[in-house]
Design a protein around this motif. Structure first.
Motif, PDB file in Angstrom:
ATOM      1  N   ILE A   1      12.737  -5.603  14.695  1.00 33.50           N
ATOM      2  CA  ILE A   1      11.321  -5.296  14.900  1.00 33.50           C
ATOM      3  C   ILE A   1      10.467  -5.995  13.843  1.00 33.50           C
ATOM      4  O   ILE A   1      10.976  -6.602  12.901  1.00 33.50           O
ATOM      5  CB  ILE A   1      11.084  -3.765  14.884  1.00 33.50           C
ATOM      6  N   ILE A   2       9.149  -5.904  14.029  1.00 33.21           N
ATOM      7  CA  ILE A   2       8.189  -6.405  13.047  1.00 33.21           C
ATOM      8  C   ILE A   2       7.655  -5.222  12.253  1.00 33.21           C
ATOM      9  O   ILE A   2       7.266  -4.200  12.827  1.00 33.21           O
ATOM     10  CB  ILE A   2       7.024  -7.138  13.730  1.00 33.21           C
ATOM     11  N   TYR A   3       7.647  -5.364  10.948  1.00 34.20           N
ATOM     12  CA  TYR A   3       7.012  -4.361  10.089  1.00 34.20           C
ATOM     13  C   TYR A   3       5.687  -4.921   9.602  1.00 34.20           C
ATOM     14  O   TYR A   3       5.614  -6.056   9.119  1.00 34.20           O
ATOM     15  CB  TYR A   3       7.904  -4.006   8.900  1.00 34.20           C
ATOM     16  N   LEU A   4       4.622  -4.126   9.735  1.00 31.81           N
ATOM     17  CA  LEU A   4       3.284  -4.538   9.316  1.00 31.81           C
ATOM     18  C   LEU A   4       2.938  -3.852   8.000  1.00 31.81           C
ATOM     19  O   LEU A   4       2.937  -2.631   7.903  1.00 31.81           O
ATOM     20  CB  LEU A   4       2.256  -4.167  10.382  1.00 31.81           C
ATOM     21  N   SER A   5       2.635  -4.656   6.995  1.00 35.71           N
ATOM     22  CA  SER A   5       2.318  -4.136   5.661  1.00 35.71           C
ATOM     23  C   SER A   5       0.845  -4.367   5.351  1.00 35.71           C
ATOM     24  O   SER A   5       0.328  -5.473   5.532  1.00 35.71           O
ATOM     25  CB  SER A   5       3.189  -4.853   4.614  1.00 35.71           C
ATOM     26  N   GLY A   6       0.182  -3.312   4.901  1.00 34.39           N
ATOM     27  CA  GLY A   6      -1.231  -3.436   4.555  1.00 34.39           C
ATOM     28  C   GLY A   6      -1.670  -2.328   3.622  1.00 34.39           C
ATOM     29  O   GLY A   6      -1.039  -1.265   3.560  1.00 34.39           O
ATOM     30  N   PRO A   7      -2.750  -2.541   2.873  1.00 36.10           N
ATOM     31  CA  PRO A   7      -3.253  -1.516   1.952  1.00 36.10           C
ATOM     32  C   PRO A   7      -3.648  -0.243   2.691  1.00 36.10           C
ATOM     33  O   PRO A   7      -4.245  -0.299   3.772  1.00 36.10           O
ATOM     34  CB  PRO A   7      -4.492  -2.175   1.328  1.00 36.10           C
ATOM     35  N   ILE A   8      -3.330   0.892   2.090  1.00 39.68           N
ATOM     36  CA  ILE A   8      -3.766   2.189   2.630  1.00 39.68           C
ATOM     37  C   ILE A   8      -4.480   2.947   1.512  1.00 39.68           C
ATOM     38  O   ILE A   8      -5.700   3.096   1.536  1.00 39.68           O
ATOM     39  CB  ILE A   8      -2.578   3.016   3.180  1.00 39.68           C
ATOM     40  N   THR A   9      -3.722   3.400   0.514  1.00 39.96           N
ATOM     41  CA  THR A   9      -4.328   4.187  -0.570  1.00 39.96           C
ATOM     42  C   THR A   9      -4.698   3.341  -1.785  1.00 39.96           C
ATOM     43  O   THR A   9      -5.325   3.844  -2.713  1.00 39.96           O
ATOM     44  CB  THR A   9      -3.374   5.306  -1.022  1.00 39.96           C
ATOM     45  N   THR A  10      -4.272   2.080  -1.788  1.00 39.15           N
ATOM     46  CA  THR A  10      -4.762   1.128  -2.782  1.00 39.15           C
ATOM     47  C   THR A  10      -5.297  -0.073  -2.012  1.00 39.15           C
ATOM     48  O   THR A  10      -5.456  -0.004  -0.809  1.00 39.15           O
ATOM     49  CB  THR A  10      -3.662   0.718  -3.782  1.00 39.15           C
ATOM     50  N   GLY A  11      -5.614  -1.154  -2.707  1.00 43.87           N
ATOM     51  CA  GLY A  11      -6.196  -2.307  -2.033  1.00 43.87           C
ATOM     52  C   GLY A  11      -7.458  -2.777  -2.734  1.00 43.87           C
ATOM     53  O   GLY A  11      -7.971  -2.118  -3.649  1.00 43.87           O
ATOM     54  N   ARG A  12      -7.972  -3.921  -2.303  1.00 49.01           N
ATOM     55  CA  ARG A  12      -9.120  -4.540  -2.978  1.00 49.01           C
ATOM     56  C   ARG A  12     -10.349  -3.623  -2.964  1.00 49.01           C
ATOM     57  O   ARG A  12     -11.069  -3.500  -3.968  1.00 49.01           O
ATOM     58  CB  ARG A  12      -9.460  -5.864  -2.288  1.00 49.01           C
ATOM     59  N   ARG A  13     -10.601  -2.950  -1.858  1.00 48.51           N
ATOM     60  CA  ARG A  13     -11.789  -2.107  -1.768  1.00 48.51           C
ATOM     61  C   ARG A  13     -11.680  -0.879  -2.668  1.00 48.51           C
ATOM     62  O   ARG A  13     -12.678  -0.437  -3.249  1.00 48.51           O
ATOM     63  CB  ARG A  13     -12.030  -1.691  -0.314  1.00 48.51           C
ATOM     64  N   ILE A  14     -10.472  -0.334  -2.800  1.00 48.34           N
ATOM     65  CA  ILE A  14     -10.268   0.789  -3.722  1.00 48.34           C
ATOM     66  C   ILE A  14     -10.493   0.319  -5.157  1.00 48.34           C
ATOM     67  O   ILE A  14     -11.139   1.020  -5.967  1.00 48.34           O
ATOM     68  CB  ILE A  14      -8.857   1.380  -3.569  1.00 48.34           C
ATOM     69  N   VAL A  15      -9.981  -0.872  -5.490  1.00 42.24           N
ATOM     70  CA  VAL A  15     -10.178  -1.423  -6.835  1.00 42.24           C
ATOM     71  C   VAL A  15     -11.666  -1.568  -7.128  1.00 42.24           C
ATOM     72  O   VAL A  15     -12.156  -1.173  -8.200  1.00 42.24           O
ATOM     73  CB  VAL A  15      -9.471  -2.786  -6.976  1.00 42.24           C
ATOM     74  N   ASP A  16     -12.408  -2.136  -6.176  1.00 39.87           N
ATOM     75  CA  ASP A  16     -13.852  -2.310  -6.364  1.00 39.87           C
ATOM     76  C   ASP A  16     -14.565  -0.972  -6.515  1.00 39.87           C
ATOM     77  O   ASP A  16     -15.484  -0.827  -7.336  1.00 39.87           O
ATOM     78  CB  ASP A  16     -14.450  -3.089  -5.189  1.00 39.87           C
ATOM     79  N   ASN A  17     -14.128   0.023  -5.751  1.00 43.06           N
ATOM     80  CA  ASN A  17     -14.743   1.341  -5.820  1.00 43.06           C
ATOM     81  C   ASN A  17     -14.496   1.991  -7.180  1.00 43.06           C
ATOM     82  O   ASN A  17     -15.383   2.627  -7.762  1.00 43.06           O
ATOM     83  CB  ASN A  17     -14.197   2.233  -4.707  1.00 43.06           C
TER      84      ASN A  17
ATOM     85  N   VAL B   1       6.247  -3.159  16.862  1.00 46.35           N
ATOM     86  CA  VAL B   1       5.612  -3.314  15.556  1.00 46.35           C
ATOM     87  C   VAL B   1       5.492  -1.936  14.922  1.00 46.35           C
ATOM     88  O   VAL B   1       4.883  -1.032  15.500  1.00 46.35           O
ATOM     89  CB  VAL B   1       4.214  -3.969  15.670  1.00 46.35           C
ATOM     90  N   VAL B   2       6.060  -1.772  13.746  1.00 50.45           N
ATOM     91  CA  VAL B   2       5.987  -0.513  13.010  1.00 50.45           C
ATOM     92  C   VAL B   2       4.966  -0.673  11.891  1.00 50.45           C
ATOM     93  O   VAL B   2       5.049  -1.606  11.087  1.00 50.45           O
ATOM     94  CB  VAL B   2       7.351  -0.122  12.416  1.00 50.45           C
ATOM     95  N   GLU B   3       3.974   0.218  11.873  1.00 52.62           N
ATOM     96  CA  GLU B   3       2.980   0.222  10.782  1.00 52.62           C
ATOM     97  C   GLU B   3       3.111   1.537  10.011  1.00 52.62           C
ATOM     98  O   GLU B   3       3.443   2.567  10.598  1.00 52.62           O
ATOM     99  CB  GLU B   3       1.563   0.002  11.314  1.00 52.62           C
ATOM    100  N   PRO B   4       2.870   1.508   8.701  1.00 47.88           N
ATOM    101  CA  PRO B   4       3.105   2.688   7.872  1.00 47.88           C
ATOM    102  C   PRO B   4       1.979   3.708   7.854  1.00 47.88           C
ATOM    103  O   PRO B   4       2.175   4.832   7.377  1.00 47.88           O
ATOM    104  CB  PRO B   4       3.288   2.089   6.473  1.00 47.88           C
ATOM    105  N   ALA B   5       0.808   3.346   8.353  1.00 44.58           N
ATOM    106  CA  ALA B   5      -0.370   4.202   8.174  1.00 44.58           C
ATOM    107  C   ALA B   5      -0.306   5.493   8.981  1.00 44.58           C
ATOM    108  O   ALA B   5      -0.904   6.503   8.593  1.00 44.58           O
ATOM    109  CB  ALA B   5      -1.635   3.423   8.540  1.00 44.58           C
ATOM    110  N   SER B   6       0.403   5.467  10.111  1.00 43.12           N
ATOM    111  CA  SER B   6       0.397   6.631  11.001  1.00 43.12           C
ATOM    112  C   SER B   6       1.414   7.702  10.617  1.00 43.12           C
ATOM    113  O   SER B   6       1.384   8.807  11.165  1.00 43.12           O
ATOM    114  CB  SER B   6       0.652   6.189  12.447  1.00 43.12           C
TER     115      SER B   6
END
Length: 211
Positions: A50-66, A101-106
């Motif tokens: 399968i495909i694993y999709l990785s992306g920011p959830i509780t961290t990330g550029r917008r959290i850093v800026d905030n 496609v498995v995403e971690p956010a859900s």
């Protein structure tokens, strides 16, 4: 990964996990919930990759800026938007590629820490992933940078969500830029772990590249 060896530890089969005692699960970093999810994936995927999709959830550029502007109440809204974005990208990839496609956010497990989730996604990447796809600004996420290192250590190909290969050299450049950006605030209590994760991943990539 075995400490100091550079080699990934072999993972137990789902059948073996089902036979482990609570103490053995704890020693292997897996809980009974991990074991149950892994067994469910084995039932669903079998030998299919399968495909694993990785992306920011509780961290990330917008959290850093905030954090940098002193925001204390905007994180929940950003996390919700990150989650919705990741789910949307996963649905697009499913429609475009016809892949699972498995995403971690859900996935939300009461009482789990980020470490618990990372242990689970490491097992998924090692057992089932043929490809790990990264959304923009992944280099500002503790989970994503860790998952990138996991994928490379396991020999799993990596791509951007636009379909371009995410080679190690390109990833290190992105990570180095993120590290320099965060460096002035690296001692902030909410940015220290992110900075350390980025630096650790850069070192891991260099070690893999020179092995």
């Amino acid at each position: 990964m075995e400490e100091g060896s550079g080699k990934a530890k072999p993972l137990r089969s789902p059948e073996d996990l089902g036979k482990l005692s609570a103490a053995e699960l704890q020693a292997s970093k897996l809980t009974s919930i991990h074991a149950a999810i892994l067994q469910a994936w084995e039932c669903a995927f079998g030998e299919k990759k399968i495909i694993y999709l990785s992306g920011p959830i509780t961290t990330g550029r917008r959290i850093v800026d905030n954090i940098r502007i002193g925001g204390v109440s905007g994180d929940d809204a950003i996390i919700a938007e990150n989650t919705a974005y990741l789910v949307g990208v996963a649905n697009r990839l499913r429609n475009e590629r016809g892949d699972v496609v498995v995403e971690p956010a859900s996935l939300k497990v009461a009482g789990w820490t980020q470490h618990d989730y990372l242990v689970l996604w490491e097992a998924l990447i090692a057992r089932h992933a043929r490809l790990v796809v990264f959304v923009p600004d992944w280099e500002y996420s503790i989970g994503c940078v860790t998952e990138y290192a996991m994928a490379k250590a396991r020999g799993v190909p990596t791509e951007t969500s636009d379909g371009f290969p995410l080679h190690s050299d390109d990833a290190v450049k992105l990570l180095s830029t993120a590290s320099k950006n965060i460096y002035p605030d690296r001692h902030h209590p909410r940015l220290r772990r992110l900075y350390e994760a980025i630096e650790s991943t850069i070192e891991t990539m260099k070690a893999i590249g020179s092995a």
